[in-house]
Enzyme design. Structure first.
Site, PDB file in Angstrom:
ATOM      1  N   ASP A   1      -9.200  10.911  10.607  1.00  0.00           N
ATOM      2  CA  ASP A   1      -9.046   9.278  10.275  1.00  0.00           C
ATOM      3  C   ASP A   1     -10.050   8.670  11.130  1.00  0.00           C
ATOM      4  OD1 ASP A   1      -6.641   9.911   8.849  1.00  0.00           O
ATOM      5  OD2 ASP A   1      -5.386   8.767  10.033  1.00  0.00           O
TER       6      ASP A   1
ATOM      7  N   HIS B   1       6.467  28.099 -20.264  1.00  0.00           N
ATOM      8  CA  HIS B   1       7.388  26.990 -20.933  1.00  0.00           C
ATOM      9  C   HIS B   1       8.783  27.252 -20.462  1.00  0.00           C
ATOM     10  CE1 HIS B   1       9.002  24.612 -24.028  1.00  0.00           C
ATOM     11  NE2 HIS B   1       9.746  25.476 -24.432  1.00  0.00           N
TER      12      HIS B   1
ATOM     13  N   GLY C   1       0.974  -1.240  -0.063  1.00  0.00           N
ATOM     14  CA  GLY C   1       0.164   0.167   0.026  1.00  0.00           C
ATOM     15  C   GLY C   1       0.972   1.180   0.009  1.00  0.00           C
ATOM     16  N   VAL C   2       0.198   2.522   0.665  1.00  0.00           N
ATOM     17  CA  VAL C   2       0.979   3.620   0.179  1.00  0.00           C
ATOM     18  C   VAL C   2       2.279   3.375   1.073  1.00  0.00           C
ATOM     19  CG1 VAL C   2       0.743   5.986   0.329  1.00  0.00           C
ATOM     20  CG2 VAL C   2      -1.400   4.479   0.150  1.00  0.00           C
TER      21      VAL C   2
ATOM     22  N   ARG D   1      -4.512   1.225   8.642  1.00  0.00           N
ATOM     23  CA  ARG D   1      -4.625   1.769   9.924  1.00  0.00           C
ATOM     24  C   ARG D   1      -5.960   1.589  10.286  1.00  0.00           C
ATOM     25  NH1 ARG D   1      -0.462   4.893  11.442  1.00  0.00           N
ATOM     26  NH2 ARG D   1      -1.812   6.449  12.627  1.00  0.00           N
TER      27      ARG D   1
HETATM   28  P1  FAD Z   1      -3.903  11.834  14.040  1.00  0.00           P
HETATM   29  O1  FAD Z   1      -2.951  12.705  12.935  1.00  0.00           O
HETATM   30  O2  FAD Z   1      -3.706  10.511  14.187  1.00  0.00           O
HETATM   31  O3  FAD Z   1      -3.699  12.827  15.518  1.00  0.00           O
HETATM   32  C1  FAD Z   1      -4.792  12.154  16.347  1.00  0.00           C
HETATM   33  C2  FAD Z   1      -4.299  13.093  17.686  1.00  0.00           C
HETATM   34  O4  FAD Z   1      -5.224  12.389  18.635  1.00  0.00           O
HETATM   35  C3  FAD Z   1      -2.857  12.155  18.257  1.00  0.00           C
HETATM   36  O5  FAD Z   1      -2.011  13.224  18.509  1.00  0.00           O
HETATM   37  C4  FAD Z   1      -3.440  11.486  19.445  1.00  0.00           C
HETATM   38  O6  FAD Z   1      -2.295  11.306  20.286  1.00  0.00           O
HETATM   39  C5  FAD Z   1      -4.698  12.248  19.912  1.00  0.00           C
HETATM   40  N1  FAD Z   1      -5.583  11.468  20.733  1.00  0.00           N
HETATM   41  C6  FAD Z   1      -6.185  10.296  20.046  1.00  0.00           C
HETATM   42  N2  FAD Z   1      -7.074   9.979  21.604  1.00  0.00           N
HETATM   43  C7  FAD Z   1      -6.857  11.073  22.165  1.00  0.00           C
HETATM   44  C8  FAD Z   1      -7.382  11.270  23.481  1.00  0.00           C
HETATM   45  N3  FAD Z   1      -8.367  10.291  24.205  1.00  0.00           N
HETATM   46  N4  FAD Z   1      -7.190  12.192  24.329  1.00  0.00           N
HETATM   47  C9  FAD Z   1      -6.354  13.160  23.601  1.00  0.00           C
HETATM   48  N5  FAD Z   1      -5.466  12.893  22.657  1.00  0.00           N
HETATM   49  C10 FAD Z   1      -6.133  11.947  21.706  1.00  0.00           C
HETATM   50  N6  FAD Z   1      -1.465  11.656   4.816  1.00  0.00           N
HETATM   51  C11 FAD Z   1      -1.451  12.523   4.021  1.00  0.00           C
HETATM   52  O7  FAD Z   1      -2.335  13.133   3.563  1.00  0.00           O
HETATM   53  N7  FAD Z   1      -0.144  12.560   3.333  1.00  0.00           N
HETATM   54  C12 FAD Z   1       1.025  11.866   3.531  1.00  0.00           C
HETATM   55  O8  FAD Z   1       1.991  11.913   2.922  1.00  0.00           O
HETATM   56  C13 FAD Z   1       0.840  10.872   4.600  1.00  0.00           C
HETATM   57  N8  FAD Z   1       1.881  10.373   5.046  1.00  0.00           N
HETATM   58  C14 FAD Z   1       1.674   9.238   5.876  1.00  0.00           C
HETATM   59  C15 FAD Z   1       2.857   8.444   6.484  1.00  0.00           C
HETATM   60  C16 FAD Z   1       2.734   7.453   7.330  1.00  0.00           C
HETATM   61  C17 FAD Z   1       3.890   6.752   7.528  1.00  0.00           C
HETATM   62  C18 FAD Z   1       1.843   7.419   8.260  1.00  0.00           C
HETATM   63  C19 FAD Z   1       1.669   6.606   9.150  1.00  0.00           C
HETATM   64  C20 FAD Z   1       0.337   8.135   7.755  1.00  0.00           C
HETATM   65  C21 FAD Z   1       0.633   9.025   6.666  1.00  0.00           C
HETATM   66  N9  FAD Z   1      -0.448   9.782   6.376  1.00  0.00           N
HETATM   67  C22 FAD Z   1      -0.434  10.763   5.244  1.00  0.00           C
HETATM   68  C23 FAD Z   1      -1.836   9.799   6.891  1.00  0.00           C
HETATM   69  C24 FAD Z   1      -2.034  11.096   7.896  1.00  0.00           C
HETATM   70  O9  FAD Z   1      -0.819  10.809   8.801  1.00  0.00           O
HETATM   71  C25 FAD Z   1      -3.082  10.896   8.454  1.00  0.00           C
HETATM   72  O10 FAD Z   1      -4.235  10.851   7.683  1.00  0.00           O
HETATM   73  C26 FAD Z   1      -3.430  12.148   9.685  1.00  0.00           C
HETATM   74  O11 FAD Z   1      -2.612  12.123  10.637  1.00  0.00           O
HETATM   75  C27 FAD Z   1      -4.848  12.192  10.348  1.00  0.00           C
HETATM   76  O12 FAD Z   1      -5.055  13.116  11.076  1.00  0.00           O
HETATM   77  P2  FAD Z   1      -5.963  13.172  12.291  1.00  0.00           P
HETATM   78  O13 FAD Z   1      -5.952  14.576  12.697  1.00  0.00           O
HETATM   79  O14 FAD Z   1      -7.365  12.601  12.036  1.00  0.00           O
HETATM   80  O15 FAD Z   1      -5.268  11.967  13.331  1.00  0.00           O
HETATM   81  P1  NAD Z   2      -2.958   0.553   2.797  1.00  0.00           P
HETATM   82  O1  NAD Z   2      -4.546   0.225   2.862  1.00  0.00           O
HETATM   83  O2  NAD Z   2      -2.609   1.615   1.755  1.00  0.00           O
HETATM   84  O3  NAD Z   2      -2.102  -0.679   2.084  1.00  0.00           O
HETATM   85  C1  NAD Z   2      -2.176  -1.969   3.012  1.00  0.00           C
HETATM   86  C2  NAD Z   2      -2.062  -2.963   2.065  1.00  0.00           C
HETATM   87  O4  NAD Z   2      -1.652  -4.283   2.806  1.00  0.00           O
HETATM   88  C3  NAD Z   2      -3.043  -3.407   1.232  1.00  0.00           C
HETATM   89  O5  NAD Z   2      -2.717  -3.535  -0.060  1.00  0.00           O
HETATM   90  C4  NAD Z   2      -3.493  -4.637   1.653  1.00  0.00           C
HETATM   91  O6  NAD Z   2      -3.959  -5.564   0.424  1.00  0.00           O
HETATM   92  C5  NAD Z   2      -2.100  -5.364   2.249  1.00  0.00           C
HETATM   93  N1  NAD Z   2      -2.010  -6.336   3.276  1.00  0.00           N
HETATM   94  C6  NAD Z   2      -3.181  -6.389   4.182  1.00  0.00           C
HETATM   95  N2  NAD Z   2      -3.086  -7.472   5.025  1.00  0.00           N
HETATM   96  C7  NAD Z   2      -2.013  -8.266   4.504  1.00  0.00           C
HETATM   97  C8  NAD Z   2      -1.382  -9.353   4.624  1.00  0.00           C
HETATM   98  N3  NAD Z   2      -1.751  -9.922   5.659  1.00  0.00           N
HETATM   99  N4  NAD Z   2      -0.489  -9.936   3.783  1.00  0.00           N
HETATM  100  C9  NAD Z   2      -0.003  -9.227   2.959  1.00  0.00           C
HETATM  101  N5  NAD Z   2      -0.577  -7.832   2.487  1.00  0.00           N
HETATM  102  C10 NAD Z   2      -1.659  -7.485   3.170  1.00  0.00           C
HETATM  103  O7  NAD Z   2      -2.488   0.893   4.138  1.00  0.00           O
HETATM  104  P2  NAD Z   2      -1.040   1.450   4.580  1.00  0.00           P
HETATM  105  O8  NAD Z   2       0.023   1.546   3.739  1.00  0.00           O
HETATM  106  O9  NAD Z   2      -0.788   0.601   6.113  1.00  0.00           O
HETATM  107  O10 NAD Z   2      -1.258   3.109   4.924  1.00  0.00           O
HETATM  108  C11 NAD Z   2      -2.423   3.526   5.949  1.00  0.00           C
HETATM  109  C12 NAD Z   2      -2.963   4.627   5.514  1.00  0.00           C
HETATM  110  O11 NAD Z   2      -2.372   5.845   5.777  1.00  0.00           O
HETATM  111  C13 NAD Z   2      -3.476   4.593   4.179  1.00  0.00           C
HETATM  112  O12 NAD Z   2      -4.937   4.322   3.959  1.00  0.00           O
HETATM  113  C14 NAD Z   2      -3.271   6.097   3.543  1.00  0.00           C
HETATM  114  O13 NAD Z   2      -4.320   6.769   3.660  1.00  0.00           O
HETATM  115  C15 NAD Z   2      -2.248   6.776   4.741  1.00  0.00           C
HETATM  116  N6  NAD Z   2      -0.969   7.104   4.092  1.00  0.00           N
HETATM  117  C16 NAD Z   2      -1.027   8.096   3.214  1.00  0.00           C
HETATM  118  C17 NAD Z   2       0.076   8.538   2.408  1.00  0.00           C
HETATM  119  C18 NAD Z   2       0.234   9.592   1.330  1.00  0.00           C
HETATM  120  O14 NAD Z   2      -0.776   9.935   1.307  1.00  0.00           O
HETATM  121  N7  NAD Z   2       0.930   9.655   0.784  1.00  0.00           N
HETATM  122  C19 NAD Z   2       1.489   7.851   3.100  1.00  0.00           C
HETATM  123  C20 NAD Z   2       1.153   6.812   4.044  1.00  0.00           C
HETATM  124  C21 NAD Z   2       0.310   6.438   4.671  1.00  0.00           C
END
Ligand code: FAD
Ligand code: NAD
Length: 483
Positions: A322, A454, A190-191, A282
């Site tokens: 999320d 361009h 995935g991503v 996630r």
């Molecule tokens: P979060 O960012 O998860 O924030 C939730 C916050 O709530 C956390 O700080 C947590 O501690 C707090 N919280 C939870 N429960 C409580 C509670 N009970 N009391 C107090 N605080 C609490 N998205 C993109 O658009 N572009 C990207 O390039 C991208 N790259 C990513 C790369 C990775 C490795 C990962 C893991 C994710 C990536 N994402 C990306 C996804 C992106 O990080 C999430 O979609 C985004 O952070 C969601 O924002 P949010 O505010 O909903 O939640």
């Molecule tokens: P994802 O849903 O993008 O990919 C997970 C992959 O794991 C899927 O292709 C699924 O088929 C595979 N999978 C699941 N169970 C498996 C198993 N048992 N064995 C082998 N393959 C298996 O999830 P992610 O890459 O973990 O990312 C989570 C979320 O974070 C994404 O939904 C995305 O929205 C967000 N994210 C976004 C960005 C970005 O915007 N560039 C970057 C990172 C993360």
């Protein structure tokens, strides 16, 4: 003593901090509760995105891309740099510095906008009531006219590969390797799997990605995903499709490693890795967040149920980011945060869920908006397609970065743009031009009639739009599909 607020936001990720800042800008007395502690046990704002998501992953992607450029792509420009090496701890420390800069920035934005940041874990105990448990265990009660839940998401664990934070890690652990693993396994193409797999492959790891599905990137337009797989494979990622992980064994002696068992159509397989990243998706994070007596409904997968304006079934309680339905993307959460804040102030703000751009930050980047060909075929829509390859774009050639294409799809009868799919350098920025065009219901002809500077990569968007109507000047092609 109960602290009184107009709005209490739970969570300071992109969805929560944006909601809190916009509420405060609109004149509401606002608090934002955050439980996240950094390595020094200090409360940090910014959530997953800033601490262990979007930003740190892009910092490592950029560093590792520069390494590959220096190692393999400078020579063509006549530049020799001798032997190129990587100092992984320095690269990781730079990433940490950027994270620190941005999370401190949120603190600064809270101060500037008069949002009260509150450290601790929040629980909604009644309508209009939130209890915050501080890290020392003490409790404080907050009364709020409106509660906005932005608690985010956490990585999914799978039983065959329990995370031990050393050899088997989730995305957070994969941002902190202190050396390049020789053999890196990634579960999930995935991503996250592709982005973090790319980082370590660029630095020299032998990367194998195990993906349960037979289809590579099923959410991406087929023509683009096929090209992406070809390029990624050429870069050294060995993506095994149809590989379902069934078990793992950590080594008991010698250097730490893990043997991963997986089944494919050819039977059971095994492979040994020095590190394994589990990136299988996630899940919404709602643990201990809601007292059941409040009655906020969750769906079967644990997401908080909301309507199109992010209102839950309980008046006065909203949820964004999320923790609710829709793509788990920072920008989607931020727009939801703004929408909820503005609706509290009786504005008619609405998120356009049909136009949420997606980007995968491999190199080249993959970006898309709107419908792809497969979806339109399934819906029986008659459409035109214009494709323009970067190899015919002067700026891409000048930069020695000409892999990929822009593909623009328009309605065959109205010419309205229905989707755009890009694989290429700076696709994340290029797609935004089409997002704006689509937001204004533009036609392919509208983009075709617009003047583009361009030489620029964005000329490929222009030419793809021209190609959709058969007018591309510098190659491009046109396909017409009937219902
Ligand atoms: P979060 O960012 O998860 O924030 C939730 C916050 O709530 C956390 O700080 C947590 O501690 C707090 N919280 C939870 N429960 C409580 C509670 N009970 N009391 C107090 N605080 C609490 N998205 C993109 O658009 N572009 C990207 O390039 C991208 N790259 C990513 C790369 C990775 C490795 C990962 C893991 C994710 C990536 N994402 C990306 C996804 C992106 O990080 C999430 O979609 C985004 O952070 C969601 O924002 P949010 O505010 O909903 O939640
Ligand atoms: P994802 O849903 O993008 O990919 C997970 C992959 O794991 C899927 O292709 C699924 O088929 C595979 N999978 C699941 N169970 C498996 C198993 N048992 N064995 C082998 N393959 C298996 O999830 P992610 O890459 O973990 O990312 C989570 C979320 O974070 C994404 O939904 C995305 O929205 C967000 N994210 C976004 C960005 C970005 O915007 N560039 C970057 C990172 C993360």
């Amino acid at each position: 003593m109960t602290k009184e607020y107009d709005v209490v936001v739970i969570g300071s990720g992109p969805a929560g901090y944006t909601a809190a800042i916009r509420c405060a800008q609109l004149g509401y007395k606002t608090a934002c509760v955050e439980k996240w502690l950094d390595a020094k046990e200090k409360t940090v704002y910014g959530g997953t995105c800033l601490n262990v998501g979007c930003i740190p992953s892009k910092a490592l992607l950029d560093s590792s891309h520069k390494f590959v450029e220096a190692q393999s792509h400078f020579e063509v420009h006549g530049i020799s740099v001798g032997k190129v090496s990587i100092d992984v701890p320095a690269m990781v420390a730079r990433k940490d510095k950027i994270v620190n800069q941005l999370t401190s920035g949120i603190k600064g934005l809270f101060t500037a906008n008069k949002v009260d940041g509150v450290a601790g874990t929040a629980k909604v105990t009644a309508v209009g009531k939130v209890i915050v448990t501080a890290h020392d265990g003490s409790e404080e009660e907050f009364a709020a006219k409106h509660i906005i839940i932005a608690a985010g998401s956490v990585p999914i664990d799978i039983p065959p590969t329990p995370i031990d934070h050393q050899t088997i890690v989730d995305s957070t652990g994969a941002l902190d390797f202190q050396e390049v693993p020789k053999r890196l396994g990634v579960i999930g193409a995935g991503v996250i799997g592709l982005e973090l797999g790319s980082v370590w492959a660029r630095l020299g790891a032998e990367v194998t990605v195990l993906e349960a599905l037979e289809d590579f990137l099923p959410m991406v337009d087929k023509q683009i995903s096929k090209e992406a797989l070809k390029i990624i494979t050429k870069q050294g990622l060995n993506v095994k499709m149809g590989a379902r992980v069934t078990g793992s064994k950590l080594s008991k002696t010698g250097k730490k490693s893990v043997t991963v068992e997986y089944s494919t159509k050819d039977g059971e397989q095994k492979q040994v890795f020095d590190k394994l990243i589990v990136a299988v998706g996630r899940r919404p994070y709602t643990e201990a967040l809601l007292d059941p007596s409040v009655g906020v409904e969750l769906d079967q997968r644990g997401f908080i149920k909301v309507d199109d304006q992010c209102a839950t079934n309980i008046p006065g309680i909203y949820a964004v980011g999320d923790v609710v339905r829709g793509p788990m993307l920072a920008h989607k959460g931020m727009e939801e945060g703004v929408m909820v804040a503005e609706r509290l102030a009786d504005k008619k703000t609405q998120v356009n869920y049909d136009l949420v751009p997606s980007v995968i930050y491999t190199h080249p980047e993959v970006a898309w908006i709107g419908k792809n060909e497969e979806e339109l075929k399934a819906e029986g829509v008659d459409y035109n397609v214009g494709v323009f390859p970067f190899v015919a774009n002067g700026r891409a050639l000048a930069a020695n970065d000409s892999d990929g294409m822009v593909k623009l799809i328009a309605d065959a009868s109205t010419d309205r743009i229905l989707g755009c799919h890009i694989i290429g350098a700076s696709a994340a920025d290029l797609i935004q031009q089409v997002v704006i065009a689509m937001e204004f219901s533009a036609s392919a002809e509208d983009i075709g009639l617009t003047m583009f500077a361009h030489p620029a990569l964005s000329e490929a968007v222009h030419e793809a739009a021209l190609a959709a109507n058969g007018h591309a000047i510098h190659i491009g092609n046109r396909k017409r599909r009937k219902k």
